[in-house]
Design an enzyme around this catalytic site. Sequence first.
Site, PDB file in Angstrom:
ATOM      1  N   ALA A  63       0.871  -1.176   0.000  1.00 54.57           N
ATOM      2  CA  ALA A  63       0.000   0.000   0.000  1.00 54.57           C
ATOM      3  C   ALA A  63       0.911   1.229   0.000  1.00 54.57           C
ATOM      4  CB  ALA A  63      -0.875  -0.009   1.243  1.00 54.57           C
ATOM      5  N   GLY A 108       0.519  -4.861   1.140  1.00 54.41           N
ATOM      6  CA  GLY A 108      -0.740  -4.950   0.395  1.00 54.41           C
ATOM      7  C   GLY A 108      -0.575  -5.659  -0.946  1.00 54.41           C
ATOM      8  N   GLU A 111      -0.741  -9.188  -0.146  1.00 54.77           N
ATOM      9  CA  GLU A 111      -2.148  -9.469   0.179  1.00 54.77           C
ATOM     10  C   GLU A 111      -2.981  -9.623  -1.089  1.00 54.77           C
ATOM     11  OE1 GLU A 111      -3.862  -7.775   3.925  1.00 54.77           O
ATOM     12  OE2 GLU A 111      -2.481  -6.152   3.435  1.00 54.77           O
ATOM     13  N   GLU A 131       4.421  -5.274   7.474  1.00 50.08           N
ATOM     14  CA  GLU A 131       3.601  -4.295   8.198  1.00 50.08           C
ATOM     15  C   GLU A 131       4.013  -4.121   9.655  1.00 50.08           C
ATOM     16  OE1 GLU A 131       2.459  -6.280   5.864  1.00 50.08           O
ATOM     17  OE2 GLU A 131       0.825  -5.355   4.739  1.00 50.08           O
TER      18      GLU A 131
HETATM   19  N1  CO8 Z   1       4.523   3.176  -0.863  1.00 53.82           N
HETATM   20  C1  CO8 Z   1       4.866   4.318  -1.470  1.00 53.82           C
HETATM   21  N2  CO8 Z   1       5.947   4.441  -2.273  1.00 53.82           N
HETATM   22  C2  CO8 Z   1       6.705   3.333  -2.475  1.00 53.82           C
HETATM   23  C3  CO8 Z   1       6.392   2.117  -1.864  1.00 53.82           C
HETATM   24  C4  CO8 Z   1       5.238   2.036  -1.033  1.00 53.82           C
HETATM   25  N3  CO8 Z   1       4.830   0.894  -0.458  1.00 53.82           N
HETATM   26  N4  CO8 Z   1       7.332   1.210  -2.246  1.00 53.82           N
HETATM   27  C5  CO8 Z   1       8.179   1.854  -3.047  1.00 53.82           C
HETATM   28  N5  CO8 Z   1       7.820   3.133  -3.190  1.00 53.82           N
HETATM   29  C6  CO8 Z   1       8.488   4.188  -3.973  1.00 53.82           C
HETATM   30  C7  CO8 Z   1       9.724   4.701  -3.247  1.00 53.82           C
HETATM   31  O1  CO8 Z   1       9.369   5.659  -2.290  1.00 53.82           O
HETATM   32  C8  CO8 Z   1      10.524   5.257  -4.403  1.00 53.82           C
HETATM   33  O2  CO8 Z   1       9.983   6.499  -4.758  1.00 53.82           O
HETATM   34  P1  CO8 Z   1      10.982   7.763  -5.046  1.00 53.82           P
HETATM   35  O3  CO8 Z   1      11.757   7.327  -6.252  1.00 53.82           O
HETATM   36  O4  CO8 Z   1      10.052   8.889  -5.309  1.00 53.82           O
HETATM   37  O5  CO8 Z   1      11.840   7.901  -3.838  1.00 53.82           O
HETATM   38  C9  CO8 Z   1      10.211   4.305  -5.539  1.00 53.82           C
HETATM   39  O6  CO8 Z   1       9.010   3.635  -5.173  1.00 53.82           O
HETATM   40  C10 CO8 Z   1      11.274   3.263  -5.749  1.00 53.82           C
HETATM   41  O7  CO8 Z   1      11.497   2.595  -4.536  1.00 53.82           O
HETATM   42  P2  CO8 Z   1      12.946   2.495  -3.814  1.00 53.82           P
HETATM   43  O8  CO8 Z   1      13.824   3.627  -4.237  1.00 53.82           O
HETATM   44  O9  CO8 Z   1      12.706   2.299  -2.352  1.00 53.82           O
HETATM   45  O10 CO8 Z   1      13.484   1.148  -4.490  1.00 53.82           O
HETATM   46  P3  CO8 Z   1      14.547   0.137  -3.861  1.00 53.82           P
HETATM   47  O11 CO8 Z   1      14.909  -0.802  -4.950  1.00 53.82           O
HETATM   48  O12 CO8 Z   1      15.626   0.843  -3.151  1.00 53.82           O
HETATM   49  O13 CO8 Z   1      13.708  -0.688  -2.752  1.00 53.82           O
HETATM   50  C11 CO8 Z   1      11.793  -1.869  -1.876  1.00 53.82           C
HETATM   51  C12 CO8 Z   1      12.637  -1.485  -3.124  1.00 53.82           C
HETATM   52  C13 CO8 Z   1      12.635  -2.779  -0.962  1.00 53.82           C
HETATM   53  C14 CO8 Z   1      10.571  -2.612  -2.337  1.00 53.82           C
HETATM   54  C15 CO8 Z   1      11.436  -0.569  -1.116  1.00 53.82           C
HETATM   55  O14 CO8 Z   1      10.850   0.345  -2.031  1.00 53.82           O
HETATM   56  C16 CO8 Z   1      10.460  -0.773   0.007  1.00 53.82           C
HETATM   57  O15 CO8 Z   1      10.862  -1.248   1.061  1.00 53.82           O
HETATM   58  N6  CO8 Z   1       9.185  -0.377  -0.213  1.00 53.82           N
HETATM   59  C17 CO8 Z   1       8.169  -0.419   0.823  1.00 53.82           C
HETATM   60  C18 CO8 Z   1       7.753  -1.827   1.097  1.00 53.82           C
HETATM   61  C19 CO8 Z   1       6.724  -1.873   2.200  1.00 53.82           C
HETATM   62  O16 CO8 Z   1       7.023  -1.605   3.351  1.00 53.82           O
HETATM   63  N7  CO8 Z   1       5.517  -2.233   1.846  1.00 53.82           N
HETATM   64  C20 CO8 Z   1       4.428  -2.393   2.796  1.00 53.82           C
HETATM   65  C21 CO8 Z   1       3.679  -1.125   2.932  1.00 53.82           C
HETATM   66  S1  CO8 Z   1       2.447  -1.224   4.197  1.00 53.82           S
HETATM   67  C22 CO8 Z   1       1.155  -2.036   3.492  1.00 53.82           C
HETATM   68  O17 CO8 Z   1       1.248  -2.487   2.391  1.00 53.82           O
HETATM   69  C23 CO8 Z   1      -0.081  -2.140   4.321  1.00 53.82           C
HETATM   70  C24 CO8 Z   1      -1.199  -2.881   3.613  1.00 53.82           C
HETATM   71  C25 CO8 Z   1      -2.473  -2.711   4.386  1.00 53.82           C
HETATM   72  C26 CO8 Z   1      -3.212  -1.485   3.912  1.00 53.82           C
HETATM   73  C27 CO8 Z   1      -4.548  -1.364   4.568  1.00 53.82           C
HETATM   74  C28 CO8 Z   1      -5.411  -0.257   3.950  1.00 53.82           C
HETATM   75  C29 CO8 Z   1      -5.111   1.077   4.483  1.00 53.82           C
END
Ligand code: CO8
Length: 258
Positions: A63, A108, A111, A131
């Site tokens: 998400a 998400g 999920e 999460e």
């Molecule tokens: N949300 C928003 N932006 C994201 C997300 C995300 N989940 N994942 C990646 N991005 C963005 C980054 O911010 C980045 O943007 P920018 O270039 O503007 O800085 C771009 O995508 C590229 O990502 P990275 O530079 O971080 O790429 P890397 O190769 O260094 O890393 C990863 C890749 C490991 C996947 C890393 O991006 C990461 O850890 N992402 C987040 C993963 C995460 O924690 N996901 C879980 C989120 S919580 C969730 O999903 C809850 C679900 C329940 C929701 C319930 C309803 C409300």
Amino acid sequence: MGNILYEQRELTGILTLNRPEALNALNNAIMRELSEALDKIASSDIRCLIITGAGKKAFIAGADVAEMQNYSPEDAAASSRKDSAVLEKLENLPMPVIAAVNGYALGGGCELALACDLRIAAENARFGLPEASLGIFPGLGGVQRLMRLIGITKAKELLFAARQFDAQEALKLGLVNAVVPAEKLMEASLETAGAISKNAPLAVRVIKMMANRSIGLSLKEAVGLEQEYFAICFSSADQKEAMAAFMEKRKPAPFCGR
Ligand code: CO8
């Protein structure tokens, strides 16, 4: 619409979540467009749907954290309800759905993959429900679906530790059906979709409906449900034709879905 791409190849639909600049993270706009796309797909005549992510790096990285960061508890409740309904819509599409997992499937995104019927992973896929490391838990039914798919013990371990795991581990856990080289992911997914599409659509839909509806029922109730659906199959033109063809030692006419 730009966040969702859709194309049809023969009897298979391919839906691509198209927000590669944010690793296809699920924001409100993408969820709204996905929901609208699923409504159209539900009434289409495709026999199988493949869902994948745009780009080479991610299926869906979760998400959208930027959007979620400042949610109040009320915002979180509303968002979780709304987005969970989209995953339920996906899970209950009449036709089978294959997640073609082409990279990160986190939070998400994992999920969403769990709400699909089958999962085929590229060798570079990485799964995880991080999460707990963000002070929340999978809010779209992921705890429940993960437990049902891989068992409570392993699910708890992965959820508590918020640990990422690779495609081979996902295969061992029974979370994915197959692992294939990244460049063969769409080919393998289309092949699986093709194998499904060859069979009587009504029978395939009934199998899916029964499998989904029987979770939580007692064995007796579930078998009772099967008896009802079994009877329905015998009112179909496809059953008549397939069995007649077998008895007459000929190839059946193409299934018509009735
Ligand atoms: N949300 C928003 N932006 C994201 C997300 C995300 N989940 N994942 C990646 N991005 C963005 C980054 O911010 C980045 O943007 P920018 O270039 O503007 O800085 C771009 O995508 C590229 O990502 P990275 O530079 O971080 O790429 P890397 O190769 O260094 O890393 C990863 C890749 C490991 C996947 C890393 O991006 C990461 O850890 N992402 C987040 C993963 C995460 O924690 N996901 C879980 C989120 S919580 C969730 O999903 C809850 C679900 C329940 C929701 C319930 C309803 C409300």
